[in-house]
Scaffold this motif. Structure first.
Motif, PDB file in Angstrom:
ATOM      1  N   GLU A  31       4.761  -9.714  12.610  1.00 52.63           N
ATOM      2  CA  GLU A  31       4.711  -9.388  11.184  1.00 52.63           C
ATOM      3  C   GLU A  31       3.431  -9.925  10.552  1.00 52.63           C
ATOM      4  OE1 GLU A  31       9.470  -9.194  10.108  1.00 52.63           O
ATOM      5  OE2 GLU A  31       8.459 -11.139  10.087  1.00 52.63           O
ATOM      6  N   CYS A  34       0.687  -7.555  11.341  1.00 50.18           N
ATOM      7  CA  CYS A  34       0.756  -6.365  10.486  1.00 50.18           C
ATOM      8  C   CYS A  34       0.243  -6.651   9.080  1.00 50.18           C
ATOM      9  CB  CYS A  34       2.188  -5.835  10.431  1.00 50.18           C
ATOM     10  SG  CYS A  34       2.767  -5.145  11.987  1.00 50.18           S
ATOM     11  N   GLU A  38      -3.096  -4.968   7.228  1.00 51.27           N
ATOM     12  CA  GLU A  38      -3.169  -4.350   5.899  1.00 51.27           C
ATOM     13  C   GLU A  38      -4.237  -5.028   5.061  1.00 51.27           C
ATOM     14  OE1 GLU A  38      -0.845  -3.552   1.723  1.00 51.27           O
ATOM     15  OE2 GLU A  38       0.424  -3.835   3.491  1.00 51.27           O
ATOM     16  N   ARG A  54      -3.536   1.071   5.394  1.00 48.66           N
ATOM     17  CA  ARG A  54      -2.585   0.867   6.498  1.00 48.66           C
ATOM     18  C   ARG A  54      -1.460  -0.022   5.980  1.00 48.66           C
ATOM     19  NH1 ARG A  54      -6.935  -0.505  11.073  1.00 48.66           N
ATOM     20  NH2 ARG A  54      -7.800   1.575  11.270  1.00 48.66           N
ATOM     21  N   ILE A  56       2.070  -1.929   5.305  1.00 48.16           N
ATOM     22  CA  ILE A  56       3.105  -2.499   6.160  1.00 48.16           C
ATOM     23  C   ILE A  56       4.391  -1.700   5.962  1.00 48.16           C
ATOM     24  CG2 ILE A  56       2.129  -4.823   6.299  1.00 48.16           C
ATOM     25  CD1 ILE A  56       3.843  -5.653   3.948  1.00 48.16           C
ATOM     26  N   SER A  57       5.350  -1.905   6.853  1.00 47.57           N
ATOM     27  CA  SER A  57       6.625  -1.195   6.767  1.00 47.57           C
ATOM     28  C   SER A  57       7.387  -1.611   5.513  1.00 47.57           C
ATOM     29  CB  SER A  57       7.474  -1.488   8.005  1.00 47.57           C
ATOM     30  OG  SER A  57       7.936  -2.832   7.962  1.00 47.57           O
ATOM     31  N   LEU A  58       8.348  -0.792   5.121  1.00 45.56           N
ATOM     32  CA  LEU A  58       9.157  -1.096   3.943  1.00 45.56           C
ATOM     33  C   LEU A  58       9.944  -2.393   4.132  1.00 45.56           C
ATOM     34  CD1 LEU A  58      10.039  -0.244   1.150  1.00 45.56           C
ATOM     35  CD2 LEU A  58      11.785   1.197   2.206  1.00 45.56           C
ATOM     36  N   ASP A  59      10.490  -2.621   5.325  1.00 44.77           N
ATOM     37  CA  ASP A  59      11.218  -3.867   5.588  1.00 44.77           C
ATOM     38  C   ASP A  59      10.308  -5.081   5.429  1.00 44.77           C
ATOM     39  OD1 ASP A  59      13.611  -2.565   6.094  1.00 44.77           O
ATOM     40  OD2 ASP A  59      13.347  -2.573   8.276  1.00 44.77           O
ATOM     41  N   LEU A  60       9.119  -4.986   5.979  1.00 41.38           N
ATOM     42  CA  LEU A  60       8.177  -6.098   5.875  1.00 41.38           C
ATOM     43  C   LEU A  60       7.703  -6.257   4.427  1.00 41.38           C
ATOM     44  CD1 LEU A  60       6.680  -8.396   7.161  1.00 41.38           C
ATOM     45  CD2 LEU A  60       4.988  -6.760   8.035  1.00 41.38           C
ATOM     46  N   GLU A  61       7.524  -5.155   3.730  1.00 37.06           N
ATOM     47  CA  GLU A  61       7.143  -5.220   2.316  1.00 37.06           C
ATOM     48  C   GLU A  61       8.197  -5.977   1.518  1.00 37.06           C
ATOM     49  OE1 GLU A  61       5.036  -5.054  -1.036  1.00 37.06           O
ATOM     50  OE2 GLU A  61       4.283  -4.295   0.867  1.00 37.06           O
ATOM     51  N   ASN A  62       9.468  -5.752   1.831  1.00 37.44           N
ATOM     52  CA  ASN A  62      10.540  -6.475   1.143  1.00 37.44           C
ATOM     53  C   ASN A  62      10.476  -7.970   1.432  1.00 37.44           C
ATOM     54  OD1 ASN A  62      11.604  -4.244  -0.187  1.00 37.44           O
ATOM     55  ND2 ASN A  62      12.899  -3.699   1.545  1.00 37.44           N
TER      56      ASN A  62
END
Length: 90
Positions: A31, A34, A38, A54, A56-62
């Motif tokens: 993570e 990632c 970004e 680029r 990050i994923s939505l889960d990682l954004e949360n």
């Protein structure tokens, strides 16, 4: 995103990483990679506006948002300043 928003995003990601390093381990090594990808892509976009973000994923954004809330709650300031922001001042 305009330049100010990009710089704010770079700073947000940096502080989230530092909070994880200095206070509460939140992100896995993958993570963190990632998040740094970004960050560095946004830095690249500041010099090359035609480059693609680029995100990050939505889960990682949360997770980043949760850490950002903790940063605010605990009035956290990183031990080291963001080297990107230091470079921008020069």
């Amino acid at each position: 995103m305009n330049r100010q928003q990009i710089k704010a995003r770079i700073a947000q990601l940096y502080v989230a990483l530092q909070f994880c390093s200095e206070k509460i381990k939140t992100f896995t090594a993958g993570e963190r990679i990632c998040i740094n990808q970004e960050r560095f892509q946004w830095m690249h976009i500041l010099d090359n506006p035609e480059a693609e973000p680029r995100p990050i994923s939505l889960d990682l954004e949360n997770k980043v948002k949760n850490v950002t809330n903790l940063v605010t709650k605990f009035h956290f300031t990183p031990y080291y300043e963001d080297p990107f922001m230091e470079e921008e001042k020069s």
